[in-house]
Design a protein around this motif. Structure first.
Motif, PDB file in Angstrom:
ATOM      1  N   TYR A  32       0.804  -1.210   0.000  1.00  0.00           N
ATOM      2  CA  TYR A  32       0.000   0.000   0.000  1.00  0.00           C
ATOM      3  C   TYR A  32       0.846   1.273   0.000  1.00  0.00           C
ATOM      4  CZ  TYR A  32       1.028  -0.107   5.018  1.00  0.00           C
ATOM      5  OH  TYR A  32       1.673  -0.133   6.230  1.00  0.00           O
ATOM      6  N   LEU A  33       2.132   1.113   0.254  1.00  0.00           N
ATOM      7  CA  LEU A  33       3.002   2.293   0.300  1.00  0.00           C
ATOM      8  C   LEU A  33       4.391   1.888  -0.169  1.00  0.00           C
ATOM      9  CD1 LEU A  33       3.198   5.320   1.368  1.00  0.00           C
ATOM     10  CD2 LEU A  33       4.225   4.317   3.415  1.00  0.00           C
ATOM     11  N   ALA A  49      11.024  10.342   0.086  1.00  0.00           N
ATOM     12  CA  ALA A  49       9.710  10.517  -0.524  1.00  0.00           C
ATOM     13  C   ALA A  49       8.944   9.209  -0.441  1.00  0.00           C
ATOM     14  CB  ALA A  49       9.829  10.959  -1.981  1.00  0.00           C
ATOM     15  N   THR A  50       7.626   9.309  -0.343  1.00  0.00           N
ATOM     16  CA  THR A  50       6.777   8.125  -0.352  1.00  0.00           C
ATOM     17  C   THR A  50       5.603   8.346  -1.296  1.00  0.00           C
ATOM     18  OG1 THR A  50       5.473   8.899   1.531  1.00  0.00           O
ATOM     19  CG2 THR A  50       7.351   7.459   2.016  1.00  0.00           C
ATOM     20  N   ILE A  51       5.009   7.242  -1.732  1.00  0.00           N
ATOM     21  CA  ILE A  51       3.837   7.309  -2.592  1.00  0.00           C
ATOM     22  C   ILE A  51       2.923   6.145  -2.250  1.00  0.00           C
ATOM     23  CG2 ILE A  51       5.004   6.031  -4.458  1.00  0.00           C
ATOM     24  CD1 ILE A  51       3.371   7.808  -6.431  1.00  0.00           C
ATOM     25  N   THR A  52       1.623   6.434  -2.116  1.00  0.00           N
ATOM     26  CA  THR A  52       0.664   5.391  -1.805  1.00  0.00           C
ATOM     27  C   THR A  52       0.211   4.693  -3.084  1.00  0.00           C
ATOM     28  OG1 THR A  52      -1.309   6.767  -2.024  1.00  0.00           O
ATOM     29  CG2 THR A  52      -0.157   6.816   0.101  1.00  0.00           C
ATOM     30  N   SER A  53      -0.512   3.603  -2.911  1.00  0.00           N
ATOM     31  CA  SER A  53      -1.034   2.897  -4.073  1.00  0.00           C
ATOM     32  C   SER A  53      -2.017   3.764  -4.843  1.00  0.00           C
ATOM     33  CB  SER A  53      -1.696   1.585  -3.643  1.00  0.00           C
ATOM     34  OG  SER A  53      -2.697   1.843  -2.675  1.00  0.00           O
ATOM     35  N   GLY A  54      -2.596   4.744  -4.179  1.00  0.00           N
ATOM     36  CA  GLY A  54      -3.516   5.664  -4.832  1.00  0.00           C
ATOM     37  C   GLY A  54      -2.841   6.864  -5.456  1.00  0.00           C
ATOM     38  N   GLY A  55      -1.530   6.958  -5.272  1.00  0.00           N
ATOM     39  CA  GLY A  55      -0.785   8.038  -5.912  1.00  0.00           C
ATOM     40  C   GLY A  55      -0.510   9.252  -5.050  1.00  0.00           C
ATOM     41  N   TYR A  56      -0.863   9.211  -3.775  1.00  0.00           N
ATOM     42  CA  TYR A  56      -0.571  10.335  -2.899  1.00  0.00           C
ATOM     43  C   TYR A  56       0.911  10.333  -2.537  1.00  0.00           C
ATOM     44  CZ  TYR A  56      -5.585  11.028  -2.420  1.00  0.00           C
ATOM     45  OH  TYR A  56      -6.911  11.270  -2.681  1.00  0.00           O
ATOM     46  N   THR A  57       1.519  11.501  -2.605  1.00  0.00           N
ATOM     47  CA  THR A  57       2.963  11.603  -2.385  1.00  0.00           C
ATOM     48  C   THR A  57       3.306  12.457  -1.172  1.00  0.00           C
ATOM     49  OG1 THR A  57       3.107  13.504  -3.880  1.00  0.00           O
ATOM     50  CG2 THR A  57       3.468  11.322  -4.836  1.00  0.00           C
ATOM     51  N   TYR A  94      17.724   3.835  -0.428  1.00  0.00           N
ATOM     52  CA  TYR A  94      17.048   2.564  -0.209  1.00  0.00           C
ATOM     53  C   TYR A  94      15.579   2.683  -0.595  1.00  0.00           C
ATOM     54  CZ  TYR A  94      21.094   1.384   2.698  1.00  0.00           C
ATOM     55  OH  TYR A  94      22.358   1.133   3.165  1.00  0.00           O
ATOM     56  N   CYS A  95      15.084   1.644  -1.226  1.00  0.00           N
ATOM     57  CA  CYS A  95      13.664   1.530  -1.526  1.00  0.00           C
ATOM     58  C   CYS A  95      12.997   0.747  -0.401  1.00  0.00           C
ATOM     59  CB  CYS A  95      13.494   0.800  -2.853  1.00  0.00           C
ATOM     60  SG  CYS A  95      11.802   0.493  -3.363  1.00  0.00           S
ATOM     61  N   LYS A  96      11.791   1.141  -0.077  1.00  0.00           N
ATOM     62  CA  LYS A  96      11.028   0.425   0.939  1.00  0.00           C
ATOM     63  C   LYS A  96       9.607   0.218   0.469  1.00  0.00           C
ATOM     64  CE  LYS A  96       9.649   0.430   5.789  1.00  0.00           C
ATOM     65  NZ  LYS A  96       9.495   1.215   7.049  1.00  0.00           N
ATOM     66  N   ALA A  97       9.062  -0.949   0.781  1.00  0.00           N
ATOM     67  CA  ALA A  97       7.660  -1.246   0.486  1.00  0.00           C
ATOM     68  C   ALA A  97       6.968  -1.664   1.770  1.00  0.00           C
ATOM     69  CB  ALA A  97       7.556  -2.356  -0.552  1.00  0.00           C
ATOM     70  N   ASN A  98       5.777  -1.132   1.994  1.00  0.00           N
ATOM     71  CA  ASN A  98       4.954  -1.506   3.142  1.00  0.00           C
ATOM     72  C   ASN A  98       3.776  -2.334   2.639  1.00  0.00           C
ATOM     73  OD1 ASN A  98       6.613   0.698   4.115  1.00  0.00           O
ATOM     74  ND2 ASN A  98       5.283   0.692   5.905  1.00  0.00           N
ATOM     75  N   ARG A  99       3.615  -3.479   3.265  1.00  0.00           N
ATOM     76  CA  ARG A  99       2.577  -4.413   2.836  1.00  0.00           C
ATOM     77  C   ARG A  99       1.765  -4.842   4.054  1.00  0.00           C
ATOM     78  NH1 ARG A  99       3.781 -10.223   2.637  1.00  0.00           N
ATOM     79  NH2 ARG A  99       1.969 -11.291   1.776  1.00  0.00           N
ATOM     80  N   MET A 100       0.491  -5.042   3.851  1.00  0.00           N
ATOM     81  CA  MET A 100      -0.373  -5.529   4.922  1.00  0.00           C
ATOM     82  C   MET A 100      -0.355  -7.047   4.888  1.00  0.00           C
ATOM     83  SD  MET A 100      -2.087  -4.358   7.421  1.00  0.00           S
ATOM     84  CE  MET A 100      -2.333  -2.658   6.929  1.00  0.00           C
ATOM     85  N   PRO A 106       0.949  -4.312   9.317  1.00  0.00           N
ATOM     86  CA  PRO A 106       1.871  -3.627   8.383  1.00  0.00           C
ATOM     87  C   PRO A 106       3.282  -4.179   8.508  1.00  0.00           C
ATOM     88  CG  PRO A 106       0.530  -2.061   9.607  1.00  0.00           C
ATOM     89  CD  PRO A 106       0.315  -3.388  10.246  1.00  0.00           C
ATOM     90  N   THR A 107       3.874  -4.501   7.385  1.00  0.00           N
ATOM     91  CA  THR A 107       5.217  -5.078   7.370  1.00  0.00           C
ATOM     92  C   THR A 107       6.047  -4.349   6.328  1.00  0.00           C
ATOM     93  OG1 THR A 107       4.328  -7.233   8.006  1.00  0.00           O
ATOM     94  CG2 THR A 107       6.546  -7.197   7.067  1.00  0.00           C
ATOM     95  N   GLY A 108       7.262  -3.984   6.696  1.00  0.00           N
ATOM     96  CA  GLY A 108       8.129  -3.248   5.782  1.00  0.00           C
ATOM     97  C   GLY A 108       9.224  -4.127   5.195  1.00  0.00           C
ATOM     98  N   TYR A 109       9.556  -3.854   3.944  1.00  0.00           N
ATOM     99  CA  TYR A 109      10.612  -4.579   3.240  1.00  0.00           C
ATOM    100  C   TYR A 109      11.572  -3.550   2.630  1.00  0.00           C
ATOM    101  CZ  TYR A 109       7.119  -8.295   3.505  1.00  0.00           C
ATOM    102  OH  TYR A 109       6.188  -9.194   3.952  1.00  0.00           O
ATOM    103  N   TRP A 110      12.859  -3.868   2.689  1.00  0.00           N
ATOM    104  CA  TRP A 110      13.889  -2.955   2.196  1.00  0.00           C
ATOM    105  C   TRP A 110      14.648  -3.559   1.025  1.00  0.00           C
ATOM    106  CZ3 TRP A 110      14.428   1.954   4.035  1.00  0.00           C
ATOM    107  CH2 TRP A 110      13.853   2.253   5.262  1.00  0.00           C
ATOM    108  N   GLY A 111      15.067  -2.686   0.121  1.00  0.00           N
ATOM    109  CA  GLY A 111      15.985  -3.089  -0.920  1.00  0.00           C
ATOM    110  C   GLY A 111      17.415  -3.044  -0.403  1.00  0.00           C
ATOM    111  N   GLN A 112      18.347  -3.387  -1.287  1.00  0.00           N
ATOM    112  CA  GLN A 112      19.746  -3.484  -0.870  1.00  0.00           C
ATOM    113  C   GLN A 112      20.458  -2.136  -0.907  1.00  0.00           C
ATOM    114  OE1 GLN A 112      18.671  -4.125  -3.858  1.00  0.00           O
ATOM    115  NE2 GLN A 112      20.146  -3.233  -5.291  1.00  0.00           N
ATOM    116  N   GLY A 113      19.860  -1.153  -1.545  1.00  0.00           N
ATOM    117  CA  GLY A 113      20.434   0.181  -1.605  1.00  0.00           C
ATOM    118  C   GLY A 113      21.237   0.415  -2.873  1.00  0.00           C
ATOM    119  N   THR A 114      21.253   1.674  -3.296  1.00  0.00           N
ATOM    120  CA  THR A 114      22.053   2.066  -4.454  1.00  0.00           C
ATOM    121  C   THR A 114      22.754   3.388  -4.132  1.00  0.00           C
ATOM    122  OG1 THR A 114      21.999   2.484  -6.851  1.00  0.00           O
ATOM    123  CG2 THR A 114      20.116   3.278  -5.597  1.00  0.00           C
ATOM    124  N   GLN A 115      24.025   3.476  -4.457  1.00  0.00           N
ATOM    125  CA  GLN A 115      24.831   4.643  -4.107  1.00  0.00           C
ATOM    126  C   GLN A 115      24.590   5.784  -5.088  1.00  0.00           C
ATOM    127  OE1 GLN A 115      27.182   5.110  -1.442  1.00  0.00           O
ATOM    128  NE2 GLN A 115      27.101   7.240  -2.183  1.00  0.00           N
TER     129      GLN A 115
END
Length: 120
Positions: A32-33, A49-57, A94-100, A106-115
């Motif tokens: 959802y985020l 920055a964050t963005i919801t599944s509905g496009g709110y930023t 880092y990218c993060k995704a929040n999933r229900m 709510p559970t968060g997941y992280w990417g490995q990161g990019t410099q």
């Protein structure tokens, strides 16, 4: 589980632009985020920055007017367009995704990161 793979980082001169991408795979149906965070050496990780599944930023004050977050729900991909880059934008992004998750919440997941390095 959700897997996140970031790409698009690199070295750029001050005033330049970069576009980061983050592709999500796995159990993406209940995300959802999504968002971008960054961590500079010796500093805490901070929201960009964050963005919801509905496009709110939502943006950190330090990047408003320079960065744009967008999302392609069909591709389960989130982007961060970074313009007018400054040396102080140098960090690992880092990218993060929040999933229900059923039964967990709510559970968060992280990417490995990019410099991202902004330097002349």
């Amino acid at each position: 589980q959700v897997q996140l793979v970031e790409s698009g980082g690199g070295l750029v001169q001050p005033g330049g632009s970069l576009r980061l991408s983050c592709a999500a795979s796995g159990s993406t149906f209940s995300i959802y985020l999504m968002g971008w965070y960054r961590q500079a050496p010796g500093k805490q990780r901070e929201l960009v920055a964050t963005i919801t599944s509905g496009g709110y930023t939502n943006y950190a004050d330090s990047v408003k007017g320079r960065f744009t977050i967008s999302r392609d729900n069909a591709k389960n991909t989130v982007y961060l367009q970074m313009n007018s880059l400054k040396p102080e934008d140098t960090a690992v992004y880092y990218c993060k995704a929040n999933r229900m998750v059923t039964g967990v919440g709510p559970t968060g997941y992280w990417g490995q990161g990019t410099q991202v390095t902004v330097s002349s």
